[in-house]
Write a protein that holds these residues in place. Sequence first.
Motif, PDB file in Angstrom:
ATOM      1  N   LEU A 269       0.590  -1.464  -0.087  1.00  0.00           N
ATOM      2  CA  LEU A 269      -0.137   0.180   0.102  1.00  0.00           C
ATOM      3  C   LEU A 269       0.872   1.423  -0.083  1.00  0.00           C
ATOM      4  O   LEU A 269       0.406   2.455  -0.171  1.00  0.00           O
ATOM      5  N   LEU A 270       2.240   1.082   0.189  1.00  0.00           N
ATOM      6  CA  LEU A 270       3.023   2.362   0.053  1.00  0.00           C
ATOM      7  C   LEU A 270       3.135   2.809  -1.243  1.00  0.00           C
ATOM      8  O   LEU A 270       2.863   2.130  -1.852  1.00  0.00           O
ATOM      9  N   LYS A 271       3.178   4.043  -1.180  1.00  0.00           N
ATOM     10  CA  LYS A 271       3.058   5.073  -2.558  1.00  0.00           C
ATOM     11  C   LYS A 271       4.585   4.643  -3.225  1.00  0.00           C
ATOM     12  O   LYS A 271       4.381   4.913  -4.419  1.00  0.00           O
ATOM     13  N   ASP A 272       5.519   4.080  -2.584  1.00  0.00           N
ATOM     14  CA  ASP A 272       7.002   4.004  -3.493  1.00  0.00           C
ATOM     15  C   ASP A 272       6.603   2.995  -4.451  1.00  0.00           C
ATOM     16  O   ASP A 272       5.529   2.325  -4.365  1.00  0.00           O
ATOM     17  N   LYS A 273       7.485   3.324  -5.612  1.00  0.00           N
ATOM     18  CA  LYS A 273       7.064   2.617  -6.834  1.00  0.00           C
ATOM     19  C   LYS A 273       8.045   1.404  -6.775  1.00  0.00           C
ATOM     20  O   LYS A 273       9.150   1.372  -5.961  1.00  0.00           O
ATOM     21  N   ALA A 274       7.806   0.384  -7.747  1.00  0.00           N
ATOM     22  CA  ALA A 274       8.901  -0.799  -8.125  1.00  0.00           C
ATOM     23  C   ALA A 274       8.766  -1.164  -9.518  1.00  0.00           C
ATOM     24  O   ALA A 274       8.310  -0.582 -10.320  1.00  0.00           O
ATOM     25  N   ASP A 275       9.754  -1.866  -9.762  1.00  0.00           N
ATOM     26  CA  ASP A 275       9.844  -2.286 -11.212  1.00  0.00           C
ATOM     27  C   ASP A 275       8.587  -2.773 -11.790  1.00  0.00           C
ATOM     28  O   ASP A 275       7.799  -3.635 -11.195  1.00  0.00           O
TER      29      ASP A 275
END
Length: 334
Positions: A269-275
């Motif tokens: 649910l964190l706003k940080d993005k990933a690949d």
Amino acid sequence: MQINSSPEDTTQPVKHAWLIALVNLFLVAALTLGHASKSRVLLNWRFLIDFDGDQPFQSRVLIFMIANAVSRFHSLSNRGISLLFMGIDFLSTIVAVVFLWMAWWSMGRRGGSLLTLFFLFWWQLFATFVVSSYNNYYYPYDMSSLAFMAIGLWMVVSRQPLWALLALSVPAMMNRETWVVVPFFYLAFNWPASRQVWRDFGLLLAACVAVKLIISACLGASSDDMVSLYHVPGFLRLYYNFAFIWLGPEYRPTANVFFAFGGAWVLLLLKDKADVRLRRMMLTFIPFFLGMMVVGNLSEIRIFTEFIPLMALLLTNKLSVPAGKAEPASTLLA
């Protein structure tokens, strides 16, 4: 929550690879013992080893074939069967750890800290097989399934040849039919899909279905035998899975489904993005979950084990990439 993902930080733990390996070996042993000792229900494995057991357990033939072969050379007592299964668990978990490490390495080591990866991996495994006590059955193919999934994940992210994935599909499907999610991992990782990718996906899916059908034919099992829609006779699994909402307090433990992945799913649910490729692969969990609502007990959270390696890799990558600064997929192939 962010973890510095500079090259210095991501490569530093590798300098202490021997220490990381030793700690992981200790955790493998602890999980193997914990898994066997904390499981409250053991099936009659001797019937399954002799191929006289009920479906659908008997359709997961690989481990029982191994046990049957061993018993032909050396008679196995009940204790001997338990020790054999624990040995398979131990070796399978080592394989899972090694190939998860290799998958992280194949992502260019830009996927966050190796220590974060293993912390998330072990957190989920111990939460699933040791901490969770509700519906915590022991099945000897759980850890081997984890190993197959870790190998499959590595093969997909490192772009191994299709023939290798096809070859692995045979023993993996003999072990447990949930390997069928790997063709969808492949499709999601290579999305948008070219004609070749669609063709490869079709071959992988066809191989999985063929193995399943051959097992069913050899065991003389009908479709009703292979999949049960009932928790107990007359009590649909779909109804049982949501019993904590409208039935009495004795059904509250069925809410154990929210503890799946050791609660690590909250980090999604964190706003940080990933690949983006890893995120697409994780989307395959949605149809998997919907299917399990009908044919499985969601409170028996070991059914989500196949997604633990991917979840650990995705969350590690997610926690290392600041919001709005996800690396382009092309750079992750370097």
